[in-house]
Design an enzyme around this catalytic site. Structure first.
Site, short mmCIF file in Angstrom:
data_model
loop_
_atom_site.label_atom_id
_atom_site.label_comp_id
_atom_site.label_asym_id
_atom_site.label_seq_id
_atom_site.Cartn_x
_atom_site.Cartn_y
_atom_site.Cartn_z
N ASP A 128 7.39 -0.53 0.76
CA ASP A 128 6.63 -1.61 1.42
C ASP A 128 6.09 -2.58 0.38
O ASP A 128 6.12 -3.80 0.58
CB ASP A 128 5.47 -1.05 2.25
CG ASP A 128 4.56 -2.18 2.71
OD1 ASP A 128 5.04 -3.01 3.50
OD2 ASP A 128 3.41 -2.27 2.25
N ARG B 219 8.62 -10.72 0.87
CA ARG B 219 8.25 -11.47 2.09
C ARG B 219 7.25 -12.57 1.76
O ARG B 219 7.32 -13.68 2.31
CB ARG B 219 7.63 -10.52 3.12
CG ARG B 219 8.64 -9.61 3.77
CD ARG B 219 7.93 -8.50 4.55
NE ARG B 219 7.01 -9.00 5.53
CZ ARG B 219 5.92 -8.36 5.95
NH1 ARG B 219 5.60 -7.18 5.45
NH2 ARG B 219 5.14 -8.89 6.86
N SER C 28 5.09 -2.46 8.01
CA SER C 28 4.41 -2.49 6.72
C SER C 28 3.08 -1.73 6.80
O SER C 28 2.77 -0.87 5.97
CB SER C 28 4.20 -3.95 6.31
OG SER C 28 3.26 -4.06 5.29
N HIS D 286 -7.98 0.68 10.08
CA HIS D 286 -7.30 -0.41 9.39
C HIS D 286 -7.60 -1.72 10.10
O HIS D 286 -7.45 -1.81 11.31
CB HIS D 286 -5.78 -0.17 9.40
CG HIS D 286 -5.02 -1.29 8.77
ND1 HIS D 286 -4.83 -1.37 7.41
CD2 HIS D 286 -4.46 -2.40 9.30
CE1 HIS D 286 -4.16 -2.47 7.13
NE2 HIS D 286 -3.93 -3.11 8.25
N LYS E 250 2.32 2.56 5.35
CA LYS E 250 1.31 2.93 4.34
C LYS E 250 0.32 3.94 4.91
O LYS E 250 -0.10 4.88 4.22
CB LYS E 250 0.55 1.69 3.87
CG LYS E 250 1.38 0.79 2.96
CD LYS E 250 0.59 -0.40 2.50
CE LYS E 250 0.35 -1.38 3.60
NZ LYS E 250 0.71 -2.76 3.37
#
Ligand code: URA
Length: 433
Positions: A169, A176, A191, A91, A195
């Site tokens: 999320d 947000r 967050s 990620h 995921k």
């Protein structure tokens, strides 16, 4: 709102007010309070205005590690969850020209580490892997759970989008985004990890970007986020590791969807590629194999590139998701181009990721507002890197696309700084944990 419904200590309305008050005063929320707030919001018993107040209180007062872990778990468990204990994923916190997923993951998959990846779309100036892949005609990330699982097993590589994974999320992130509460460390950490935990890959590498073109601007912020991502992941049973990487300049030469796929293809075909991209793609692939416990990972990565196995894996993965793999090397890019030239002779001391990312966005490579259509063939190619000597009038970048061309030119020109003194190029990977 259903005021009559009760929690242990009273009605939903009173309960959420107590939770907001507690956080406003800097108190620590229990696991049950975090869960009540999240599930109350996703089941529409808590309205946007109260959740916004709670998010702002969290933004200002922060969260302890235990609260952040509770929030991560609650969001991870809010929808479907998959399990791929033998798979790897990576990620990136988002950068400009970041094509590490397109390059490192086919290598890892070709070396026998199955990839079960959750990807996103571009956010602001930071590109998203899904947008890049959708530059390939026919490619789709709309996979059912069954098809995603089967593809991980048979092809060894599949990419999906969040869909039914961690829907809490998705709802909270959208709130947000419109309430000035995105850039909070516990909210970003929970967050991202919620995921990833819901997608279920057993081995995860985080690439935390730091610099002008990243969310994290300072080394301290990047280190703090990297520590948090790894700790939350490990506590949710995922083997995790992180790199902190530089994002003051774009990664590689290409920025923009089709341009980035073409550059990734050139790298996987072992053709000439900018050194920072080649280095990052190799290091990320090696680290993923290390997380899996593969022996001699450096040798395995080199073999996968030089034998063509990594490129074949990319083709196989693209075809499995409906893409026209034969078009990969020559994806269409905009025929409308504009040159950016060096204003004077000297050495490049800055070619700024933020400015170049904004130029690519203006040209149509990203979305200026939600729902904007992308121009897959738009973007920027950068021919000069920090430390390079340039002559006055030498071409340093090429803009592709026809939208907002004057603005894009100005942004690209202002991104470049040429000085009389040579400057060292910064390393691509700044730290690792
Ligand atoms: N990316 C995410 O998935 N979540 C955040 O909060 C920020 C970036």
């Amino acid at each position: 709102m259903m005021d009559g419904e009760t929690y242990e200590g009273g009605s939903v309305a009173h309960h959420i007010i107590d939770i907001i008050e507690k956080k406003k005063l800097g108190g620590s929320l229990s696991e049950a309070e975090v869960r009540d707030a999240v599930t109350g919001y996703t089941s529409e018993k808590i309205p946007d205005y109260q959740m916004s107040a709670l998010l702002m209180a969290i933004f200002i007062k922060g969260m302890s590690y235990e609260e952040t872990l509770s929030l991560t778990k609650t969001m991870a468990e809010s929808g479907d969850s998959y399990s791929f204990p033998d798979s790897v994923d990576k990620h990136s916190t988002g950068g400009v020209g970041d094509k590490v997923s397109l390059t490192a993951l086919p290598i890892a998959a070709a070396c026998g580490a199955p990839v079960a990846k959750l990807s996103g779309r571009g956010l602001g100036i930071t590109g998203g892997t899904i947008d890049k892949l959708e530059a390939i005609p026919g490619f789709s990330v709309d996979l059912s759970e069954e098809r995603f699982k089967k593809q991980v097993e048979t092809v060894g590589m599949a990419i999906t989008e969040a869909g039914s994974l961690a829907p809490a999320d998705k709802a909270i992130y959208a709130l947000r985004d419109t309430t000035g509460t995105v850039d909070s460390l516990p909210l970003i950490g929970s967050s991202i990890v919620s995921k990833k935990a819901a997608t279920g890959a057993g081995h995860l590498l985080y690439d935390v970007k730091r610099g002008s073109g990243a969310f994290m601007k300072t080394p301290e912020e990047a280190r703090e986020l990297a520590d948090l991502l790894v700790r939350l992941s490990e506590d949710l049973g995922v083997r995790a590791s992180a790199f902190i990487t530089g994002m003051d300049a774009p990664l590689g030469r290409a920025i923009g969807n089709a341009l980035e796929v073409r550059e990734s293809v050139a790298f996987l075909k072992d053709e000439d590629t900018p050194g920072d991209l080649a280095h990052m793609a190799r290091r990320v692939a090696v680290r993923l194999l290390e997380l899996k416990g593969v022996s001699e990972p450096d040798e395995a990565v080199e073999r996968a590139i030089s034998s063509g196995a990594a490129y074949e894996k990319l083709e196989e993965f693209v075809a499995a998701q409906g893409g026209e793999a034969d078009k990969l090397p020559d994806l269409e890019v905009s025929s409308e181009t504009h040159e950016i030239k060096a204003p004077r002779s000297g050495f490049v001391s800055r070619f700024d990721a933020l400015g170049l990312g904004r130029a690519a966005l203006a040209l149509g490579a990203g979305r200026e507002k939600k729902g904007d259509p992308l121009d897959f063939g738009a973007g920027v190619e950068v021919f000069a890197r920090v430390g390079d000597a340039v002559e006055a009038g030498q071409r340093v970048a090429l803009l592709f696309g026809s939208r907002n061309i004057e603005r894009a030119k100005k942004l690209a020109e202002e991104s470049l700084e040429v000085s009389g003194e040579p400057t060292d190029a910064p390393p691509a990977i700044l730290d690792s944990l």
